[in-house]
Write a protein that holds these residues in place. Structure first.
Motif, mmCIF file in Angstrom:
data_model
loop_
_atom_site.group_PDB
_atom_site.id
_atom_site.type_symbol
_atom_site.label_atom_id
_atom_site.label_comp_id
_atom_site.label_asym_id
_atom_site.label_seq_id
_atom_site.Cartn_x
_atom_site.Cartn_y
_atom_site.Cartn_z
ATOM 1 N N SER A 229 0.657 5.355 -9.282
ATOM 2 C CA SER A 229 -0.781 5.645 -9.255
ATOM 3 C C SER A 229 -1.293 6.212 -10.571
ATOM 4 C CB SER A 229 -1.087 6.633 -8.111
ATOM 5 O OG SER A 229 -0.795 6.061 -6.857
ATOM 6 N N HIS A 255 -3.816 2.307 -0.418
ATOM 7 C CA HIS A 255 -3.071 3.280 0.388
ATOM 8 C C HIS A 255 -2.319 4.175 -0.591
ATOM 9 C CE1 HIS A 255 -3.688 1.093 4.271
ATOM 10 N NE2 HIS A 255 -3.970 0.130 3.398
ATOM 11 N N ASP A 256 -2.741 5.431 -0.678
ATOM 12 C CA ASP A 256 -2.313 6.333 -1.746
ATOM 13 C C ASP A 256 -1.367 7.415 -1.229
ATOM 14 O OD1 ASP A 256 -2.212 7.673 -4.191
ATOM 15 O OD2 ASP A 256 -4.015 8.834 -3.769
ATOM 16 N N PRO A 258 0.163 10.628 -2.903
ATOM 17 C CA PRO A 258 0.285 11.520 -4.071
ATOM 18 C C PRO A 258 1.698 12.006 -4.331
ATOM 19 C CG PRO A 258 -1.677 12.079 -2.805
ATOM 20 C CD PRO A 258 -0.903 11.078 -1.984
ATOM 21 N N ASN A 274 1.021 4.036 -4.880
ATOM 22 C CA ASN A 274 0.047 3.422 -3.975
ATOM 23 C C ASN A 274 0.384 1.954 -3.779
ATOM 24 O OD1 ASN A 274 -2.153 1.463 -5.416
ATOM 25 N ND2 ASN A 274 -1.281 2.931 -6.883
ATOM 26 N N THR A 290 -5.357 8.138 2.229
ATOM 27 C CA THR A 290 -4.440 9.075 1.583
ATOM 28 C C THR A 290 -3.431 9.569 2.612
ATOM 29 O OG1 THR A 290 -6.243 9.779 0.130
ATOM 30 C CG2 THR A 290 -4.277 11.173 0.195
ATOM 31 N N GLU A 292 -0.004 12.086 3.612
ATOM 32 C CA GLU A 292 0.755 13.299 3.330
ATOM 33 C C GLU A 292 1.704 13.549 4.489
ATOM 34 O OE1 GLU A 292 -0.453 17.901 3.183
ATOM 35 O OE2 GLU A 292 -1.320 16.745 1.527
ATOM 36 N N CYS A 296 -1.626 9.659 7.727
ATOM 37 C CA CYS A 296 -2.869 9.403 7.007
ATOM 38 C C CYS A 296 -3.789 10.605 7.219
ATOM 39 C CB CYS A 296 -3.539 8.126 7.504
ATOM 40 S SG CYS A 296 -5.124 7.767 6.698
ATOM 41 N N ARG A 314 -9.102 10.040 -6.616
ATOM 42 C CA ARG A 314 -8.243 9.599 -5.520
ATOM 43 C C ARG A 314 -8.539 10.307 -4.200
ATOM 44 N NH1 ARG A 314 -2.330 11.129 -7.575
ATOM 45 N NH2 ARG A 314 -1.815 9.440 -6.128
ATOM 46 N N TYR A 315 -9.104 11.523 -4.230
ATOM 47 C CA TYR A 315 -9.279 12.296 -3.002
ATOM 48 C C TYR A 315 -10.680 12.093 -2.420
ATOM 49 C CZ TYR A 315 -5.083 14.517 -4.800
ATOM 50 O OH TYR A 315 -3.813 14.739 -5.274
#
Length: 500
Positions: A229, A255-256, A258, A274, A290, A292, A296, A314-315
């Protein structure tokens, strides 16, 4: 009750070749395939290409879906398998080893003329032991010391240096694509990420964007790839690529992740990972998801490019906060920050350990030293001024936890390139107010919108607004000033966790 023994999937047991050529897990491959329209799995004419196949996981998982989806159109199972493997699936190995691995995965045989194990005899009838997984050694095309296709240096990848080693001259981006005359419905996979560029300390340049650009030129119906990313906001030589991606209305989903470890455990990829879906017939905003800890945590359809931004934010939750801040029309804090090497002195410059008559204090990596004023190479007028300095390298590259620690640099001082200079300012009080501002979560939140590496150039402070530094600034005062809601404040407080 006896439990059935667990038979592990061999593709989940492969060790990565290197940090830039990592194997994709079966789970991730299927998540990427889930972004594609379901009608593809029942279309006997759909064609799929993995132009940088390694383990063969994408082609195998596509095969499994087609075997199920084409059961009605082609009832006979062997005929169905022959059709899928012979006319729908194609791959290009990135090395000889990965080509052999992909053939073993897809056909159950590295040589498709060995009928004892191969799932189909159609390639044996053609006298084609490689099936549709193509590979041949390819040489770089050097001009003035660099490959004209991928930028590899002749010093690192010349024929003499790579004797008996892989050239890493990837066919897909070296004008050696054997399938370039075919029209594909889907181009999917996990491209190589970077290549050594001959710089210091194993310096490397990204190359994954070259595969994306080449795939777009082939004009398939869909492109789905997984990449670092870093292109969102940085990356060596990625400015033009980033600009083209932000303007591309055919990007339908991103679809990210981090934290790249969620996708590639044990592999360090700064800035996260991503995967995206490009749809030839789509034209509109992009769905940003996003993730974590496997879940999602945010999903929003929005423009890739925000007004007055040259990077991708990105956020999703940060967008309304940024818009409120930008509505004030204030100058960027980055305008107060120097470029790298503010006094022209390199990191390894130390000076003397003890002060002497007429000495100038110098802030160095790991402490302070003392030098003659004439040793300062530029910005002499800053020496006598009040100023603040901040480290050029901050934390690990995770902007949510990296903490910027400012230092008051009094008159008669300078620094090496370990630091950037903020100011100068007329008084120490203004410097102290600047330092208090730097220590707020508000400022660190603004940094997260662009910073995704350890290095913190002045450009990473683009979204931080300037304040009146005759005043003291706290998070509470800043939240009130910009009219942030309780939910927006809670988001900043949760998101920014600066390490001490």
């Amino acid at each position: 009750m006896n439990q059935q023994p667990h038979t592990p999937d061999i593709l989940e047991c492969l060790a990565n070749l290197s940090n830039d050529e990592v194997f994709t897990s079966v789970t991730t491959a299927n998540r990427m395939l889930d972004t594609l329209p379901t009608h593809l799995w029942s279309d006997p004419n759909a064609k799929f290409l993995d132009p940088f196949t390694k383990s063969g996981v994408f082609l195998r998982e596509i095969t499994k879906r087609l075997i199920k989806g084409l059961a009605t159109a082609i009832p006979d199972e062997q005929e169905r398998i022959d059709h899928i493997l012979g006319q729908q699936l194609y791959g290009i190995g990135i090395t000889r080893l990965t080509a052999l691995t992909a053939r073993r995965t897809l056909y159950c045989s590295k040589d498709t003329t060995e009928l004892e194990h191969c799932l189909t005899d159609i390639f044996a009838q053609q006298g084609n032991p490689d099936g549709n997984i193509y590979f041949e050694p390819c040489e770089h095309t050097f001009h003035k010391g660099k490959c004209t296709y991928c930028g590899a240096t002749e010093k690192e990848f010349g024929a003499e240096q790579r004797t008996a080693l892989e050239q890493h001259a990837y066919l897909f981006i070296h004008n050696k694509n054997p399938y370039k005359e075919m029209q594909f419905d889907v181009i999917i996979g996990n491209p190589p990420y970077q290549m050594s560029d001959g710089g210091a300390q194993a310096s490397a340049k990204p190359i994954y964007h070259l595969f994306i650009e080449q795939a777009i030129k082939l004009n398939p119906k869909y492109i789905c790839m997984i990449t670092p990313s870093r292109w969102f906001a940085g990356g060596k030589g990625l400015d033009d690529f980033r600009e083209s991606m932000l303007k591309n209305k055919q990007l339908k989903e991103i679809h990210d992740f981090p934290d790249a470890n969620e996708v590639f455990p044990g592999v360090e990829i700064k800035g996260g990972i991503n995967y995206f879906l490009w749809d030839r017939e789509y034209h509109g905003d992009c769905l940003i998801k996003t993730y974590e800890k496997g879940e999602c945590i945010s999903a929003l359809k929005r423009p890739l490019k925000e007004e007055a931004a040259d990077v991708f934010i990105r956020y999703n939750e940060a967008i309304p906060i940024l818009r409120k801040i930008q509505s004030f029309g204030e100058n960027s804090f980055s305008k107060l920050i120097s470029s790298a090497k503010p006094f022209g002195l390199r990191t390894y410059f130390k000076g003397k350990k003890e002060p002497f008559k007429g000495a100038v204090k110098i802030y160095i990596n790991g402490g302070i030293g003392y030098i003659k004023e004439e040793e300062v190479l530029k910005n002499h007028d800053w020496i006598k001024e009040h100023k603040v300095i901040v480290p050029y390298a901050v934390g690990s590259g995770d902007s949510k936890t990296d903490k910027v620690n400012p230092i008051y640099a009094e008159p008669n001082s300078c620094c090496t390139e370990t630091y950037l200079v903020i100011g100068p300012f007329a008084t120490e009080k203004r410097c102290r107010n600047v330092m208090q501002y730097i220590q707020t979560k508000f400022l660190h939140f603004c940094l997260t919108l662009k910073k995704n590496t350890q290095h913190s150039t002045k450009e990473f402070y683009q979204f931080v607004p300037q304040q009146d530094f005759d005043e003291e600034w706290t998070d509470e005062k800043l939240y009130r000033k910009y009219g942030l809601t309780a939910e927006e404040i809670a988001y900043i407080e949760k998101m920014v966790r600066p390490m001490k």
